[in-house]
Design a protein around this motif. Structure first.
Motif, PDB file in Angstrom:
ATOM      1  N   ALA A 142      -0.029 -33.549 -16.774  1.00 58.51           N
ATOM      2  CA  ALA A 142       0.952 -34.378 -15.604  1.00 58.51           C
ATOM      3  C   ALA A 142       2.280 -35.061 -17.152  1.00 58.51           C
ATOM      4  O   ALA A 142       2.070 -35.167 -18.057  1.00 58.51           O
ATOM      5  CB  ALA A 142       0.397 -35.145 -15.233  1.00 58.51           C
ATOM      6  N   PHE A 143       3.321 -34.260 -16.860  1.00 59.43           N
ATOM      7  CA  PHE A 143       4.315 -35.418 -18.036  1.00 59.43           C
ATOM      8  C   PHE A 143       5.472 -35.474 -17.195  1.00 59.43           C
ATOM      9  O   PHE A 143       5.925 -35.117 -16.076  1.00 59.43           O
ATOM     10  CB  PHE A 143       4.632 -33.581 -18.718  1.00 59.43           C
ATOM     11  N   ARG A 144       6.318 -36.576 -17.262  1.00 63.55           N
ATOM     12  CA  ARG A 144       7.345 -36.771 -17.391  1.00 63.55           C
ATOM     13  C   ARG A 144       8.222 -35.147 -17.206  1.00 63.55           C
ATOM     14  O   ARG A 144       8.222 -34.843 -18.335  1.00 63.55           O
ATOM     15  CB  ARG A 144       7.920 -37.920 -17.767  1.00 63.55           C
ATOM     16  N   LYS A 145       8.973 -35.080 -16.647  1.00 62.64           N
ATOM     17  CA  LYS A 145      10.195 -34.196 -16.869  1.00 62.64           C
ATOM     18  C   LYS A 145      10.961 -33.553 -19.215  1.00 62.64           C
ATOM     19  O   LYS A 145      10.873 -32.977 -19.007  1.00 62.64           O
ATOM     20  CB  LYS A 145      11.357 -34.360 -16.289  1.00 62.64           C
ATOM     21  N   ALA A 146      11.291 -34.906 -18.873  1.00 56.51           N
ATOM     22  CA  ALA A 146      12.055 -35.441 -20.142  1.00 56.51           C
ATOM     23  C   ALA A 146      10.865 -35.038 -21.142  1.00 56.51           C
ATOM     24  O   ALA A 146      11.079 -34.610 -22.582  1.00 56.51           O
ATOM     25  CB  ALA A 146      12.451 -36.838 -20.356  1.00 56.51           C
ATOM     26  N   GLU A 147       9.828 -35.705 -21.064  1.00 57.69           N
ATOM     27  CA  GLU A 147       8.849 -35.099 -22.568  1.00 57.69           C
ATOM     28  C   GLU A 147       8.120 -33.907 -22.698  1.00 57.69           C
ATOM     29  O   GLU A 147       8.174 -33.331 -23.111  1.00 57.69           O
ATOM     30  CB  GLU A 147       7.654 -36.549 -21.614  1.00 57.69           C
ATOM     31  N   LEU A 148       8.247 -33.561 -20.726  1.00 53.97           N
ATOM     32  CA  LEU A 148       8.008 -32.043 -20.910  1.00 53.97           C
ATOM     33  C   LEU A 148       9.057 -30.609 -22.371  1.00 53.97           C
ATOM     34  O   LEU A 148       8.920 -30.012 -23.005  1.00 53.97           O
ATOM     35  CB  LEU A 148       8.052 -31.513 -19.270  1.00 53.97           C
ATOM     36  N   LEU A 149      10.014 -31.772 -21.444  1.00 53.42           N
ATOM     37  CA  LEU A 149      11.037 -30.692 -22.072  1.00 53.42           C
ATOM     38  C   LEU A 149      10.820 -30.984 -23.568  1.00 53.42           C
ATOM     39  O   LEU A 149      11.123 -29.910 -24.853  1.00 53.42           O
ATOM     40  CB  LEU A 149      12.936 -30.970 -21.449  1.00 53.42           C
ATOM     41  N   HIS A 150      10.657 -31.959 -23.774  1.00 51.46           N
ATOM     42  CA  HIS A 150      11.311 -32.432 -25.921  1.00 51.46           C
ATOM     43  C   HIS A 150       9.979 -31.476 -26.232  1.00 51.46           C
ATOM     44  O   HIS A 150      10.325 -31.357 -27.723  1.00 51.46           O
ATOM     45  CB  HIS A 150      10.620 -33.830 -25.604  1.00 51.46           C
ATOM     46  N   PHE A 151       8.602 -31.548 -25.671  1.00 55.04           N
ATOM     47  CA  PHE A 151       7.306 -31.257 -26.563  1.00 55.04           C
ATOM     48  C   PHE A 151       7.726 -30.118 -26.599  1.00 55.04           C
ATOM     49  O   PHE A 151       7.538 -29.468 -28.032  1.00 55.04           O
ATOM     50  CB  PHE A 151       6.456 -30.949 -24.856  1.00 55.04           C
ATOM     51  N   THR A 152       8.628 -29.070 -25.972  1.00 54.11           N
ATOM     52  CA  THR A 152       8.724 -27.623 -26.415  1.00 54.11           C
ATOM     53  C   THR A 152       9.983 -27.387 -28.037  1.00 54.11           C
ATOM     54  O   THR A 152      10.146 -26.169 -27.959  1.00 54.11           O
ATOM     55  CB  THR A 152       9.582 -26.519 -25.339  1.00 54.11           C
ATOM     56  N   THR A 153      10.457 -28.538 -27.814  1.00 56.67           N
ATOM     57  CA  THR A 153      11.510 -28.328 -28.846  1.00 56.67           C
ATOM     58  C   THR A 153      10.749 -29.000 -30.435  1.00 56.67           C
ATOM     59  O   THR A 153      11.019 -28.790 -31.754  1.00 56.67           O
ATOM     60  CB  THR A 153      12.277 -29.915 -28.739  1.00 56.67           C
ATOM     61  N   LEU A 154       9.175 -29.074 -30.509  1.00 48.02           N
ATOM     62  CA  LEU A 154       8.628 -30.236 -31.099  1.00 48.02           C
ATOM     63  C   LEU A 154       8.124 -28.826 -32.260  1.00 48.02           C
ATOM     64  O   LEU A 154       7.554 -27.427 -31.581  1.00 48.02           O
ATOM     65  CB  LEU A 154       7.651 -30.586 -30.974  1.00 48.02           C
ATOM     66  N   PRO A 155       7.688 -28.767 -33.652  1.00 47.42           N
ATOM     67  CA  PRO A 155       7.421 -27.130 -34.135  1.00 47.42           C
ATOM     68  C   PRO A 155       5.502 -28.241 -33.602  1.00 47.42           C
ATOM     69  O   PRO A 155       5.269 -29.240 -33.342  1.00 47.42           O
ATOM     70  CB  PRO A 155       7.190 -27.366 -35.424  1.00 47.42           C
ATOM     71  N   LYS A 156       4.758 -26.940 -34.030  1.00 45.29           N
ATOM     72  CA  LYS A 156       3.294 -26.875 -34.081  1.00 45.29           C
ATOM     73  C   LYS A 156       2.531 -27.600 -35.337  1.00 45.29           C
ATOM     74  O   LYS A 156       3.563 -27.448 -36.128  1.00 45.29           O
ATOM     75  CB  LYS A 156       2.889 -25.671 -33.853  1.00 45.29           C
ATOM     76  N   ALA A 157       1.725 -28.778 -34.741  1.00 42.77           N
ATOM     77  CA  ALA A 157       1.216 -29.308 -35.542  1.00 42.77           C
ATOM     78  C   ALA A 157       0.154 -28.924 -36.331  1.00 42.77           C
ATOM     79  O   ALA A 157      -0.270 -27.709 -36.233  1.00 42.77           O
ATOM     80  CB  ALA A 157       1.214 -30.438 -34.476  1.00 42.77           C
ATOM     81  N   PRO A 158       0.716 -29.459 -37.188  1.00 44.25           N
ATOM     82  CA  PRO A 158      -1.138 -28.475 -38.358  1.00 44.25           C
ATOM     83  C   PRO A 158      -2.688 -28.683 -38.294  1.00 44.25           C
ATOM     84  O   PRO A 158      -2.879 -27.845 -37.489  1.00 44.25           O
ATOM     85  CB  PRO A 158      -0.671 -30.142 -39.961  1.00 44.25           C
ATOM     86  N   LEU A 159      -2.437 -30.182 -36.712  1.00 39.10           N
ATOM     87  CA  LEU A 159      -3.728 -30.753 -36.831  1.00 39.10           C
ATOM     88  C   LEU A 159      -4.214 -29.393 -35.277  1.00 39.10           C
ATOM     89  O   LEU A 159      -4.945 -28.638 -35.115  1.00 39.10           O
ATOM     90  CB  LEU A 159      -4.163 -31.956 -35.667  1.00 39.10           C
ATOM     91  N   GLU A 160      -2.896 -29.017 -34.973  1.00 40.83           N
ATOM     92  CA  GLU A 160      -2.802 -28.012 -33.734  1.00 40.83           C
ATOM     93  C   GLU A 160      -3.619 -26.371 -33.681  1.00 40.83           C
ATOM     94  O   GLU A 160      -3.937 -26.013 -33.415  1.00 40.83           O
ATOM     95  CB  GLU A 160      -2.368 -28.146 -32.917  1.00 40.83           C
ATOM     96  N   GLN A 161      -3.117 -26.119 -34.855  1.00 45.15           N
ATOM     97  CA  GLN A 161      -2.828 -24.777 -35.646  1.00 45.15           C
ATOM     98  C   GLN A 161      -4.890 -24.433 -36.008  1.00 45.15           C
ATOM     99  O   GLN A 161      -5.264 -23.796 -35.978  1.00 45.15           O
ATOM    100  CB  GLN A 161      -2.153 -24.437 -36.527  1.00 45.15           C
TER     101      GLN A 161
END
Length: 242
Positions: A179-198
């Motif tokens: 679950a996300f607050r809308k603003a945080e969800l939209l912010h997430f999509t602007t962030l580059p993929k993180a090294p740990l994520e990859q």
């Protein structure tokens, strides 16, 4: 009172089990069970299926449900719902996985209630694992938290490492309902993929890498996701026994 909606990303061409969301489970497809379970929880102002498929769109719409079309080329379900939510007037978005037809009210309600705390921007679910064999399975994602139930890390590895066999500890499985607050969800999509994520192939690590807390709610809910034909067989047995 926050306006809370559920969004169910529904991609037709699943890699491991193509068209799994349209496989029949009793008298209706998997995705329809999931949609109806979310609606019947009574927790949401609206429930939407977000899909790249005309077939799924028609299935939900023909039953009086709400479906929205999205672009096909999204990297994840999170990106898919972010596209859809951009123009909607909502406060909190719950991302329900389309392949979980037995999702229940109890875990969803625990997740939604976390947002009564204004500090919570992102939240998810966890449960105690039954045995260490499951904890060593890389397909079962583990999470460790601090005393405030904020996630410290998610991993496919067994975490934490139990150096002393006499130390009692419970491993926790991450249940992939977010679950996300809308603003945080939209912010997430602007962030580059993180090294740990990859490295781990876990998109939730993008939040942690960027210093965004994920609050965890503990539940006893044992989810049944339809990832393979074998999972579908198990679900069919469960449906027939009810």
């Amino acid at each position: 009172m926050s306006k809370v909606i559920a969004m169910i990303p529904a991609r037709y061409a699943a890699t491991r089990f193509p068209a799994k969301l349209m496989k029949m489970l009793g008298d209706k497809p998997v995705i329809t069970h999931t949609y109806e379970a979310a609606v019947n929880s009574g927790l949401f102002h609206d429930v939407y299926v977000i899909t790249d498929s005309d077939i799924i769109f028609q299935e939900i719409s023909s039953r009086g449900g709400k479906a929205l079309m999205s672009r096909e080329e999204h990297d994840s379900g999170t990106d898919r719902i972010a596209e859809a939510v951009r123009s909607l007037d909502v406060d909190v978005v719950v991302n329900v996985q389309g392949d979980e037809p037995f999702i229940q009210k109890e875990p969803l309600e625990k997740l939604v209630r976390l947002f009564e705390n204004p500090e919570v921007k992102v939240a998810s679910l966890m449960r105690k694992m039954d045995n260490s064999a499951d904890a060593s399975n890389p397909n079962m994602v583990k999470v460790v938290t601090n005393k405030y139930n904020k996630a410290l890390y998610f991993s496919r590895s067994m975490i934490p490492y139990q150096r002393d066999a006499n130390t009692e500890f419970h491993y926790y499985l991450h249940i992939g309902v977010y679950a996300f607050r809308k603003a945080e969800l939209l912010h997430f999509t602007t962030l580059p993929k993180a090294p740990l994520e990859q490295i781990e192939k876990l998109e939730q690590l993008r939040f942690l890498y960027n210093g965004i807390d994920i609050y965890m709610a503990e539940t006893d809910y044992k989810n049944i996701a339809i990832d393979t034909p074998e999972d579908l067989e198990k679900a069919l047995h469960l449906i027939s026994s009810q």
